[in-house]
Scaffold this motif. Structure first.
Motif, PDB file in Angstrom:
ATOM      1  N   HIS A   2      33.772  34.986  41.318  1.00 24.87           N
ATOM      2  CA  HIS A   2      34.880  35.891  41.037  1.00 24.87           C
ATOM      3  C   HIS A   2      36.083  35.515  41.908  1.00 24.87           C
ATOM      4  O   HIS A   2      35.954  35.359  43.112  1.00 24.87           O
ATOM      5  N   ALA A  13      50.151  45.565  43.902  1.00 20.48           N
ATOM      6  CA  ALA A  13      49.319  46.582  43.252  1.00 20.48           C
ATOM      7  C   ALA A  13      49.236  47.837  44.122  1.00 20.48           C
ATOM      8  O   ALA A  13      49.304  48.960  43.611  1.00 20.48           O
ATOM      9  N   GLN A  55      40.570  44.375  46.797  1.00 24.04           N
ATOM     10  CA  GLN A  55      40.552  44.247  45.343  1.00 24.04           C
ATOM     11  C   GLN A  55      39.665  45.328  44.726  1.00 24.04           C
ATOM     12  O   GLN A  55      40.054  45.999  43.771  1.00 24.04           O
ATOM     13  N   GLN A  56      38.481  45.525  45.274  1.00 21.42           N
ATOM     14  CA  GLN A  56      37.556  46.515  44.727  1.00 21.42           C
ATOM     15  C   GLN A  56      38.127  47.925  44.844  1.00 21.42           C
ATOM     16  O   GLN A  56      38.029  48.722  43.911  1.00 21.42           O
ATOM     17  N   GLU A  59      40.709  48.250  42.161  1.00 17.87           N
ATOM     18  CA  GLU A  59      40.061  48.345  40.851  1.00 17.87           C
ATOM     19  C   GLU A  59      39.425  49.723  40.660  1.00 17.87           C
ATOM     20  O   GLU A  59      39.426  50.264  39.555  1.00 17.87           O
ATOM     21  N   ASP A  60      38.909  50.295  41.737  1.00 16.31           N
ATOM     22  CA  ASP A  60      38.347  51.646  41.663  1.00 16.31           C
ATOM     23  C   ASP A  60      39.413  52.678  41.283  1.00 16.31           C
ATOM     24  O   ASP A  60      39.098  53.730  40.738  1.00 16.31           O
ATOM     25  N   ARG A  61      40.678  52.364  41.575  1.00 13.35           N
ATOM     26  CA  ARG A  61      41.803  53.241  41.200  1.00 13.35           C
ATOM     27  C   ARG A  61      42.337  52.904  39.815  1.00 13.35           C
ATOM     28  O   ARG A  61      43.339  53.453  39.388  1.00 13.35           O
ATOM     29  N   VAL A  63      43.225  49.672  38.613  1.00 14.15           N
ATOM     30  CA  VAL A  63      44.013  48.449  38.484  1.00 14.15           C
ATOM     31  C   VAL A  63      43.155  47.364  37.838  1.00 14.15           C
ATOM     32  O   VAL A  63      41.973  47.208  38.174  1.00 14.15           O
ATOM     33  N   GLU A  64      43.733  46.633  36.918  1.00 13.91           N
ATOM     34  CA  GLU A  64      43.065  45.486  36.292  1.00 13.91           C
ATOM     35  C   GLU A  64      43.827  44.232  36.705  1.00 13.91           C
ATOM     36  O   GLU A  64      45.018  44.111  36.433  1.00 13.91           O
ATOM     37  N   PHE A  65      43.145  43.310  37.365  1.00 13.38           N
ATOM     38  CA  PHE A  65      43.782  42.075  37.802  1.00 13.38           C
ATOM     39  C   PHE A  65      43.695  41.026  36.706  1.00 13.38           C
ATOM     40  O   PHE A  65      42.684  40.911  36.027  1.00 13.38           O
ATOM     41  N   PHE A  76      48.711  41.991  37.492  1.00 14.11           N
ATOM     42  CA  PHE A  76      47.821  43.141  37.368  1.00 14.11           C
ATOM     43  C   PHE A  76      48.393  44.123  36.360  1.00 14.11           C
ATOM     44  O   PHE A  76      49.569  44.082  36.029  1.00 14.11           O
TER      45      PHE A  76
END
Length: 92
Positions: A2, A13, A55-56, A59-61, A63-65, A76
Motif C-alpha cells: 500500500h 487533507a 493516512q489511516q 481515511e477514518d474521517r 478521505v479517499e486518497f 484526495f
C-alpha cells in the motif's frame, strides 16, 4: 504494498477537513512533533509508519486518497457529507 500519500497531500487533507495538527496527531496516535515531521518530509522512510497512521486517521474521517496517474498527480477526495455542507454555503 500500500502506497502512503506524500507529505503535501496528507497535510492538505488535514487542512481540508478543518483538523488542527493537535487533533490529527491525537486521532492518529502519534505525537504532534511526529505529525510535523510527517507533513514536512515527503515519503521519508524514517517517518513511514507515522505517515501510514496519519493516512489511516484521515481515511477514518472519510478521505479517499488517489494515486498519481501518468498525466496527473496524487490527491484526495473529501467525504460527500463534508463537501455537501460547504457547497450549500458557497456562492454560486
Amino acid at each position: 504494498m500500500h502506497m502512503v500519500p506524500g507529505a503535501n497531500v496528507l497535510k492538505a487533507a488535514r487542512i481540508a477537513l478543518g483538523l488542527s495538527p493537535d487533533e490529527l496527531a491525537e486521532r492518529a496516535g502519534i505525537s504532534r512533533r511526529t505529525l510535523g515531521r510527517v507533513e514536512t518530509h515527503p515519503r521519508s522512510d524514517r517517518y513511514l509508519k507515522g505517515a501510514a497512521m496519519v493516512q489511516q486517521a484521515l481515511e477514518d474521517r472519510g478521505v479517499e486518497f488517489l494515486r498519481a496517474l501518468a498525466t496527473k498527480g496524487e490527491g484526495f477526495r473529501l467525504p460527500l457529507a463534508l463537501t455537501d455542507k460547504e457547497s450549500v454555503s458557497a456562492p454560486k
